[in-house]
Design an enzyme around this catalytic site. Structure first.
Site, PDB file in Angstrom:
ATOM      1  N   LYS A 188       0.961  -1.127   0.044  1.00 30.62           N
ATOM      2  CA  LYS A 188      -0.126  -0.140  -0.111  1.00 30.62           C
ATOM      3  C   LYS A 188       0.809   1.301  -0.184  1.00 30.62           C
ATOM      4  CE  LYS A 188      -4.373  -1.413   1.724  1.00 30.62           C
ATOM      5  NZ  LYS A 188      -5.468  -1.247   2.558  1.00 30.62           N
ATOM      6  N   LYS A 224      -4.141 -10.476  -7.260  1.00 36.27           N
ATOM      7  CA  LYS A 224      -5.387 -10.678  -6.444  1.00 36.27           C
ATOM      8  C   LYS A 224      -6.533  -9.826  -7.123  1.00 36.27           C
ATOM      9  CE  LYS A 224      -5.844  -8.442  -2.735  1.00 36.27           C
ATOM     10  NZ  LYS A 224      -5.962  -7.970  -1.299  1.00 36.27           N
ATOM     11  N   LYS A 278     -10.693  -4.153  -5.456  1.00 36.67           N
ATOM     12  CA  LYS A 278     -11.311  -3.287  -6.030  1.00 36.67           C
ATOM     13  C   LYS A 278     -10.692  -1.916  -6.368  1.00 36.67           C
ATOM     14  CE  LYS A 278     -12.284  -2.864  -1.079  1.00 36.67           C
ATOM     15  NZ  LYS A 278     -13.135  -3.557  -0.112  1.00 36.67           N
TER      16      LYS A 278
END
Ligand code: TYM
Length: 336
Positions: free
Chosen positions: A119, A201, A204
């Protein structure tokens, strides 16, 4: 109220971030399993809005998505009479225990979290302390309820291991305080991959909208995404390490239809992608249709949702407070 009175049952806790629309990955990896467990366990499910603000959110969208996740919990089969459903920011004990646990988490172990590394690479302009501290708040979520089992997708395993390490350290210093939580990870579906790039993966936050299917997608969009799904060079419909695209579609089809992987391979033996991909699309359309319709209905009834999250916060708050009081006493805070 069952959760307060039924101490014989084991406790399950899990959470989902309202940081965007939920995907088929969130559903198959985690939420699908939530209602299966609500008869035998004390179940507590949270919408983790405090985790969501570790990346920038539009305030109006965050509010809307928080209610949407709550509605989806119910639409996916959670019964507010049986499970505790609530919003994380409504129970201050999460932030309070999070602070205490910060003081029992080592900088080095938090630095090893792969989700933080991913992230912070993705949001290089906003590598805030909350993003780093995210797994400690998650440990507080879990440990507050003396949780035995945490149903999640495999990407959350490292965070649960950290929660166990923190619990063990605290218990070691102050005697048994927290129950040791175990992850509950499904055999099939623990990591649903992107339809556009099956080595990654399904997420969204993928820039390519063809990579993910949303629970609220319209049937025609779902069909298009599956028909376009990236597959592999040879056309056999079998699970194999060198066929990540087809293997992913087989898992999705098996989960959507309740068939085993072997049954799916048999069903499509001798057939090609032209038969297989639309069949997966149709199975997913039928799987998601009732969830989408129920969610839409629930979102029209804001009073009901409000009643659910208010009651949920009250029940969760009561349980959380018991653990927090114990922790405050053990670390030496003066009773208020
Ligand atoms: P979140 O919101 O990213 O995802 C919610 C759940 O969906 C699972 N998941 C997947 N499973 C299979 N395939 C995928 N492609 C996929 N993408 C997501 C996740 O593993 C997760 O179970 N940190 C958590 C939220 C959280 C939490 C908690 C969970 C906060 N506190 C306490 C359990 C207990 C998260 O970011 O989930």
């Amino acid at each position: 109220m069952s959760v307060m009175s039924d101490n014989q049952k084991k406790t399950i806790f899990s959470g989902v971030q309202p940081s965007g629309k939920l995907t088929l990955g969130n559903y198959l990896g985690a939420i699908k399993n939530f209602p299966l467990l609500q008869e035998e366990y004390n179940c507590i499910y949270c919408v983790v809005d405090m985790h969501a603000i570790t990346v920038r959110q539009d305030p109006a969208a965050l509010r809307r998505q928080t209610l949407e996740v709550l509605a989806q919990y119910i639409a996916c089969g959670l019964d507010p009479e049986k499970s505790v459903l609530f919003i994380q920011s409504h129970v201050p004990a999460h932030a309070e225990l999070g602070w205490v646990l910060n003081c029992y988490t080592m900088f080095g172990e938090a630095s090893r979290m792969t989700q933080f590394k991913d992230k912070s690479a993705k949001h290089a302009d906003n590598v805030n302390v909350g993003l780093f501290d995210y797994p400690v708040l998650m440990a507080a979520d879990i440990l507050l309820y003396q949780t035995d089992m945490v149903p999640v997708g495999v990407d959350q395993l490292q965070h649960i291991e950290l929660a166990r390490n923190i619990a063990q350290r605290f218990n070691g210093v102050y005697s048994d305080t927290f129950v040791m939580p175990e992850p509950y990870i499904p055999k099939t579906g623990a990591k649903i991959m992107s339809l556009a790039d099956p080595t990654r993966k399904m997420s969204k936050s993928d820039e390519n909208a063809n990579g993910f299917v949303l629970l609220m997608d319209k049937p025609e969009d779902i069909m298009r995404k599956f028909k376009r799904a990236v597959t592999d060079s040879d056309s056999r419909i079998i699970v194999s390490e060198d066929k990540p695209g087809v293997s992913n579609l087989i898992s999705i089809y098996a989960l959507a239809t309740g068939k085993t992987i072997e049954q799916v391979q048999e069903e499509f033996q001798g057939k090609g992608y032209g038969d297989f991909k639309p069949a997966v699309g149709e199975a997913v359309v039928e799987l998601l249709r009732p969830i989408r319709e129920k969610t839409e209905d629930l979102l029209k009834n804001k009073d009901y949702l409000e009643q659910v999250y208010r009651e949920g916060a009250q029940k969760a708050g009561y349980l959380a407070r018991k653990t927090l009081d114990k922790v405050y006493r053990k670390v030496g805070f003066v009773k208020r």
